[in-house]
Design an enzyme around this catalytic site. Structure first.
Site, short mmCIF file in Angstrom:
data_model
loop_
_atom_site.label_atom_id
_atom_site.label_comp_id
_atom_site.label_asym_id
_atom_site.label_seq_id
_atom_site.Cartn_x
_atom_site.Cartn_y
_atom_site.Cartn_z
N HIS A 29 78.04 55.57 15.93
CA HIS A 29 77.62 56.81 16.61
C HIS A 29 78.34 57.06 17.93
O HIS A 29 78.72 58.18 18.24
CB HIS A 29 76.11 56.82 16.87
CG HIS A 29 75.28 56.76 15.64
ND1 HIS A 29 74.91 55.56 15.06
CD2 HIS A 29 74.75 57.74 14.87
CE1 HIS A 29 74.21 55.81 13.98
NE2 HIS A 29 74.08 57.12 13.84
N GLU A 103 74.00 50.06 19.98
CA GLU A 103 75.46 50.02 19.82
C GLU A 103 76.13 49.49 21.09
O GLU A 103 77.12 48.75 21.02
CB GLU A 103 75.99 51.39 19.38
CG GLU A 103 75.49 51.73 17.96
CD GLU A 103 76.10 52.98 17.35
OE1 GLU A 103 76.93 53.65 18.01
OE2 GLU A 103 75.74 53.29 16.18
N ARG A 191 51.06 69.49 26.98
CA ARG A 191 51.39 70.85 27.41
C ARG A 191 50.74 71.82 26.44
O ARG A 191 50.91 71.71 25.22
CB ARG A 191 52.90 71.05 27.45
CG ARG A 191 53.58 70.39 28.64
CD ARG A 191 55.07 70.73 28.70
NE ARG A 191 55.62 70.53 30.03
CZ ARG A 191 56.19 69.39 30.46
NH1 ARG A 191 56.28 68.35 29.64
NH2 ARG A 191 56.66 69.30 31.68
N1 URA Z 1 60.90 64.98 31.48
C1 URA Z 1 59.74 64.86 30.82
O1 URA Z 1 59.65 64.13 29.83
N2 URA Z 1 58.66 65.57 31.26
C2 URA Z 1 58.71 66.40 32.32
O2 URA Z 1 57.71 67.05 32.66
C3 URA Z 1 59.94 66.51 33.01
C4 URA Z 1 61.01 65.79 32.56
#
Ligand code: URA
Length: 283
Positions: A29, A103, A191
């Site tokens: 890769h 790798e 989220r």
């Molecule tokens: N990276 C992440 O995984 N989450 C965030 O909120 C910001 C950067």
């Protein structure tokens, strides 16, 4: 008749000068060989391919150059004094990071430092600060292919020490502690400002719980890195720049991305210098 695909165009983007004639010993890769990394023992691992040349020029503005680029894996080589250092992007998340680590280990890399971005989970941690990970909560998925979940994802003590000392030497505000390393950016980091606006039962309430348990931040690769490296007898650590304040809101704070990335890079490069002199990688 099958479609005629324009591989010539693709080739132009994926092969670099003389690298076009890859040696047979190249790893699949990364498109790197022992020869192309010139015996390097240490690697910096950003997620973003765009950050690779930025890190390389922070190490050595004159002598750094790109040696391979394939998919999300872009690699530059830069020298610190006589020591070659590899900078390879891992892409986002555990599965692609695991390929890069595997790798690079095959090619002789013994010490790995992840340099990335992160979302803060504690109110006192602000955008632009950096988080230095002592250990990671293994919600990355990938690390379970390397060690059972009971096995801890911890940073190597000498790498951790170098990162902590480096942060104070370059005057960057840093926080040292536990990171939650998620397989996903959206539901795994709870989220809900998303297309579905829904997080499954297993993850609902998880952000509050990590906050309550003193976890400092969310990111997506450290658990894979730390578990793999411990399991394989290699050294690893992780520094990330804060680009979201998750106790306040979900959104990325765009005005702070440059500062956060710059601070994480400054700490990683200062740590690299310390590791090469104070704690040389074992042969
Ligand atoms: N990276 C992440 O995984 N989450 C965030 O909120 C910001 C950067």
């Amino acid at each position: 008749m099958g479609a005629i695909l324009n591989y010539a165009m693709h080739e132009r983007f994926t092969s670099i000068g003389s690298q076009r004639r890859m040696e047979m010993s190249a790893v699949y890769h990364l498109k790197l060989s022992k020869k192309s990394i010139k015996g390097a023992r240490i690697a910096l691992l950003p997620g973003d391919p765009g950050r690779v040349p930025v890190i390389a020029s922070a190490i050595n503005n004159e002598g750094a150059s790109e040696i391979a680029c394939n998919r999300e894996f872009r690699t530059w080589l830069a020298d610190i004094d006589t020591h070659p250092v590899v900078i390879t992007s891992t892409g986002i998340g555990g599965p692609s990071a695991a390929i890069a680590i595997e790798e690079l280990a095959q090619l002789g890399i013994k010490t790995f430092i992840r340099v990335g971005t992160t979302g803060a989970l504690q109110r006192h941690i602000k955008a632009g600060d950096v988080v230095i990970t002592t250990a990671s909560v293994r919600i990355d998925g990938t690390s379970e292919h390397y060690a059972p979940l009971e096995y801890p994802a911890v940073s190597d003590y000498s790498v951790l020490n170098a990162l902590v000392e480096a942060a104070s030497s370059v005057n960057v505000r840093s926080h040292v502690g536990i990171t939650a390393s998620s397989a996903t950016f959206y539901p795994g980091q709870e989220r809900v400002d998303t297309f579905s606006r829904y997080v499954i039962r297993d993850l609902a309430g998880s952000k509050k719980e990590w906050e309550h348990l003193g976890v400092l931040n969310y990111e997506m690769e450290s658990a894979t890195l730390l578990t793999m490296c411990n399991a394989m007898g290699l050294r690893a650590g992780c520094v990330t720049g804060v680009i979201s304040e998750r106790s306040e809101k979900e959104k990325i704070i765009h005005s702070k991305i440059r500062a956060a990335e710059g601070n994480a890079i400054a700490v990683a490069v200062a740590a690299l210098r310390r590791l090469l002199t104070d704690y040389p990688p074992s042969p």
